[in-house]
Design a protein around this motif. Structure first.
Motif, short mmCIF file in Angstrom:
data_model
loop_
_atom_site.label_atom_id
_atom_site.label_comp_id
_atom_site.label_asym_id
_atom_site.label_seq_id
_atom_site.Cartn_x
_atom_site.Cartn_y
_atom_site.Cartn_z
N GLU A 260 19.62 -22.74 2.54
CA GLU A 260 20.02 -22.57 3.93
C GLU A 260 20.04 -23.90 4.68
O GLU A 260 20.87 -24.11 5.58
CB GLU A 260 19.09 -21.58 4.63
CG GLU A 260 19.26 -20.14 4.15
CD GLU A 260 20.63 -19.57 4.45
OE1 GLU A 260 21.15 -19.80 5.57
OE2 GLU A 260 21.21 -18.90 3.58
N SER A 261 19.16 -24.82 4.30
CA SER A 261 19.16 -26.15 4.92
C SER A 261 20.41 -26.94 4.54
O SER A 261 20.87 -27.79 5.32
CB SER A 261 17.91 -26.93 4.49
OG SER A 261 16.73 -26.28 4.91
N ALA A 262 20.93 -26.67 3.35
CA ALA A 262 22.08 -27.42 2.86
C ALA A 262 23.42 -26.82 3.28
O ALA A 262 24.46 -27.46 3.10
CB ALA A 262 22.02 -27.50 1.33
N ALA A 263 23.41 -25.61 3.82
CA ALA A 263 24.66 -24.93 4.16
C ALA A 263 25.06 -25.20 5.60
O ALA A 263 24.21 -25.25 6.51
CB ALA A 263 24.51 -23.43 3.94
N GLY A 264 26.36 -25.34 5.81
CA GLY A 264 26.87 -25.50 7.15
C GLY A 264 27.16 -24.15 7.80
O GLY A 264 27.00 -23.09 7.19
N GLU A 265 27.59 -24.17 9.04
CA GLU A 265 27.94 -22.95 9.76
C GLU A 265 29.06 -22.19 9.05
O GLU A 265 29.20 -20.98 9.21
CB GLU A 265 28.35 -23.27 11.20
CG GLU A 265 27.21 -23.73 12.09
CD GLU A 265 26.22 -22.61 12.38
OE1 GLU A 265 26.61 -21.43 12.28
OE2 GLU A 265 25.05 -22.92 12.69
N ASP A 266 29.86 -22.91 8.27
CA ASP A 266 30.96 -22.28 7.54
C ASP A 266 30.50 -21.61 6.25
O ASP A 266 31.31 -21.03 5.52
CB ASP A 266 32.04 -23.32 7.23
CG ASP A 266 31.50 -24.52 6.45
OD1 ASP A 266 30.29 -24.54 6.13
OD2 ASP A 266 32.30 -25.45 6.20
N GLY A 267 29.20 -21.68 5.95
CA GLY A 267 28.67 -21.06 4.75
C GLY A 267 28.83 -21.89 3.50
O GLY A 267 28.44 -21.46 2.41
N VAL A 268 29.38 -23.09 3.62
CA VAL A 268 29.56 -23.96 2.46
C VAL A 268 28.27 -24.74 2.21
O VAL A 268 27.71 -25.36 3.13
CB VAL A 268 30.73 -24.93 2.68
CG1 VAL A 268 30.85 -25.92 1.52
CG2 VAL A 268 32.03 -24.15 2.84
N ILE A 269 27.79 -24.70 0.95
CA ILE A 269 26.60 -25.45 0.56
C ILE A 269 27.03 -26.87 0.24
O ILE A 269 27.95 -27.10 -0.56
CB ILE A 269 25.92 -24.80 -0.67
CG1 ILE A 269 25.49 -23.37 -0.33
CG2 ILE A 269 24.72 -25.63 -1.13
CD1 ILE A 269 25.09 -22.55 -1.54
N ARG A 270 26.36 -27.84 0.83
CA ARG A 270 26.70 -29.25 0.63
C ARG A 270 25.55 -29.97 -0.08
O ARG A 270 24.41 -29.49 -0.04
CB ARG A 270 26.99 -29.89 1.98
CG ARG A 270 28.26 -29.33 2.62
CD ARG A 270 28.49 -29.83 4.03
NE ARG A 270 29.80 -29.40 4.53
CZ ARG A 270 30.05 -28.21 5.06
NH1 ARG A 270 29.06 -27.32 5.17
NH2 ARG A 270 31.26 -27.89 5.47
N PRO A 271 25.82 -31.08 -0.74
CA PRO A 271 24.72 -31.85 -1.34
C PRO A 271 23.67 -32.18 -0.28
O PRO A 271 24.01 -32.44 0.87
CB PRO A 271 25.42 -33.11 -1.85
CG PRO A 271 26.85 -32.71 -2.02
CD PRO A 271 27.13 -31.71 -0.94
N PHE A 272 22.43 -32.16 -0.71
CA PHE A 272 21.32 -32.34 0.24
C PHE A 272 20.22 -33.14 -0.44
O PHE A 272 19.89 -32.90 -1.60
CB PHE A 272 20.78 -30.98 0.67
CG PHE A 272 19.67 -31.04 1.70
CD1 PHE A 272 19.94 -30.85 3.05
CD2 PHE A 272 18.35 -31.26 1.31
CE1 PHE A 272 18.92 -30.90 4.00
CE2 PHE A 272 17.32 -31.31 2.26
CZ PHE A 272 17.62 -31.12 3.60
N GLU A 273 19.66 -34.10 0.27
CA GLU A 273 18.46 -34.80 -0.19
C GLU A 273 17.68 -35.26 1.03
O GLU A 273 18.21 -35.99 1.87
CB GLU A 273 18.80 -36.00 -1.08
CG GLU A 273 17.55 -36.70 -1.60
CD GLU A 273 17.85 -37.77 -2.63
OE1 GLU A 273 16.89 -38.41 -3.11
OE2 GLU A 273 19.04 -37.96 -2.97
#
Length: 343
Positions: A260-273
Motif C-alpha cells: 500500500e505504501s508503494a501504490a499510487g492513487e491509481d492503484g499502480v504499484i511502483r518500485p519502493f525503497e
C-alpha cells in the motif's frame, strides 16, 4: 476513531505459546465478505484462483533481544531499527539507569555505547569494533519473542527456527512476519500445482509492532517507521496480475503495508525503497491488494484496526468472537485467517 472501538475480550488461554506442528496444520478462518468458514491452512489452494498471487515478506529475524549491565544496573535492549552499519535504535528497559555516553556490557565480548536518546524514549546504540553487528548479535542476543509470549515462558533454542519463516533471507527484522510462519515446502508446492503464483518483497519489521496504542483516538497515534523495498521487476509482475483480472493477496500485514505504501492513487504499484509509517484504519481505500492472510491480533492494536479497515469493524468483531468461541489460537504462534473483502 476512538481506540476503544477496537477492544475485545480475549481469554489468556487462547494465546498460543508454541506453533502448530507441522506448520501448515494450523487452522484458518476464511472471511469472504461477511461469510465465515472454518478451514485449515492446507486448504488455502482451494480458496484461491489460478493466476492469483501471494506476496511474502522475505525479511529474516535477527536475535535482537539483549541483556546486559551498566555497572551494577541491569539493562535490557530490544533493537528496533538500524540507522547505519554500527548503530541501532533500541527500546531500553531500566532506561533511567542509562545515560548518554555510558556503555552497556552484553557479555560474549559484545558492548554498545548509548550515543543519543530520541523523543520517543528510545536510544541510539553504537556497537564498536570491526565485526558485523549481525555476528555480535548471534553471540549475545536472543530471539525477540513478543511480550505476550516472552512474559509466559523463556525463549529457547526451538524459537530460533520456529520464529523464522521459510522465506527468510534478508537480515533486519526484530519481529517475524508471522502469517508466513504457516507455510511449508509442501504447501507451496500445492499452491504452485493449483496455478497460484508468489512474489516476495522485504519489510524489516520493527519492535514498534508490539507497542500498545496509548492514545484515545486513532488520529493521535504515531506509528514507528520500518524500512522496506520492492524492486521494479516485482512491481511490474504484481501490476500484471491485477491487469489480467487476478488478485494480489498479501501474506501478512507487513507485506500489505509495504504494498500500500508503494501504490499510487491509481492503484499502480511502483518500485519502493525507504521507510514507511503507514497507519491503516477504517475509511482507508485499499489500492494494491485484494485480500490478506494474517494471524489473529491484539485488542486495540494497529493491526486489528488494519483488518477492520479491510473487512469492516462489525465483520471483524464477529469473526474474532467466532474464533474465540471456536478455540482458535491467537497471535504470533497462533492460527490464521484469510480475509477476502467484497469489491
Amino acid at each position: 476513531m476512538r481506540v476503544d472501538a477496537f477492544d475485545f475480550d480475549l481469554p489468556p488461554e487462547r494465546i498460543a505459546l508454541r506453533p502448530a506442528r507441522p506448520r501448515d496444520a494450523a487452522r484458518m478462518l476464511v472471511v469472504a465478505g461477511s461469510a465465515m468458514t472454518d478451514a485449515g491452512v492446507r486448504d488455502l489452494p482451494q480458496w484461491l484462483r489460478p493466476g492469483d498471487c501471494l506476496v511474502f515478506n522475505d525479511t529474516r529475524v535477527i536475535p535482537a533481544q539483549l541483556e546486559g549491565r551498566r555497572g551494577d544496573a541491569r539493562i535490557g535492549a530490544t533493537l528496533h531499527k538500524r540507522t547505519d552499519l554500527r548503530r541501532w535504535q533500541a527500546f531500553v528497559r531500566n532506561a533511567k539507569r542509562l545515560r548518554i555516553g555510558e556503555t552497556v556490557d552484553f557479555g560474549a565480548g559484545v558492548s554498545a555505547l548509548a550515543e543519543d536518546r530520541l523523543a520517543d524514549g528510545s536510544f541510539i546504540l553504537f556497537f564498536p569494533g570491526d565485526e558485523p553487528v549481525e555476528l555480535l548479535l548471534e553471540r549475545a542476543g536472543t530471539m525477540p519473542l513478543p511480550p505476550y509470549i516472552a512474559g509466559k515462558r523463556a525463549t529457547d533454542d526451538a524459537d530460533r527456527s520456529d520464529y523464522q519463516t521459510m522465506f527468510a533471507q534478508k537480515d533486519g527484522a526484530v519481529a517475524a512476519p508471522t502469517a508466513a510462519l504457516h507455510f511449508t515446502p509442501d504447501l507451496l508446492a500445492a499452491l504452485g500445482a493449483a496455478g497460484i503464483e508468489s512474489e516476495t518483497l522485504t519489510l524489516h519489521v520493527g519492535a514498534g509492532t508490539f507497542l500498545p496504542v496509548k492514545a484515545d483516538d486513532t488520529e493521535d497515534h504515531v506509528m514507528h517507521a520500518e524500512w522496506g523495498v520492492i524492486d521494479a521487476a516485482t512491481a511490474d509482475r504484481l501490476n500484471a496480475v491485477r491487469a489480467r483480472g487476478n488478485r494480489v493477496i498479501a501474506v501478512g500485514t507487513t507485506s500489505l503495508r509495504l504494498l500500500e505504501s508503494a501504490a499510487g492513487e491509481d492503484g499502480v504499484i511502483r518500485p519502493f525503497e525507504g521507510d514507511t509509517a503507514i497507519f491503516i484504519t477504517p475509511g482507508y481505500r485499499f489500492r494494491a491488494i485484494d485480500g490478506l492472510m494474517t494471524n489473529f491480533h491484539l485488542p486495540r492494536s494497529t493491526l486489528f484496526m488494519l483488518v477492520s479497515a479491510l473487512m469492516g469493524l462489525e465483520t471483524m468483531q464477529a469473526a474474532y468472537a467466532h474464533a474465540i468461541a471456536g478455540g482458535y489460537r491467537f497471535y504470533s504462534y497462533g492460527d490464521s485467517s484469510l480475509l477476502l473483502p467484497q469489491r
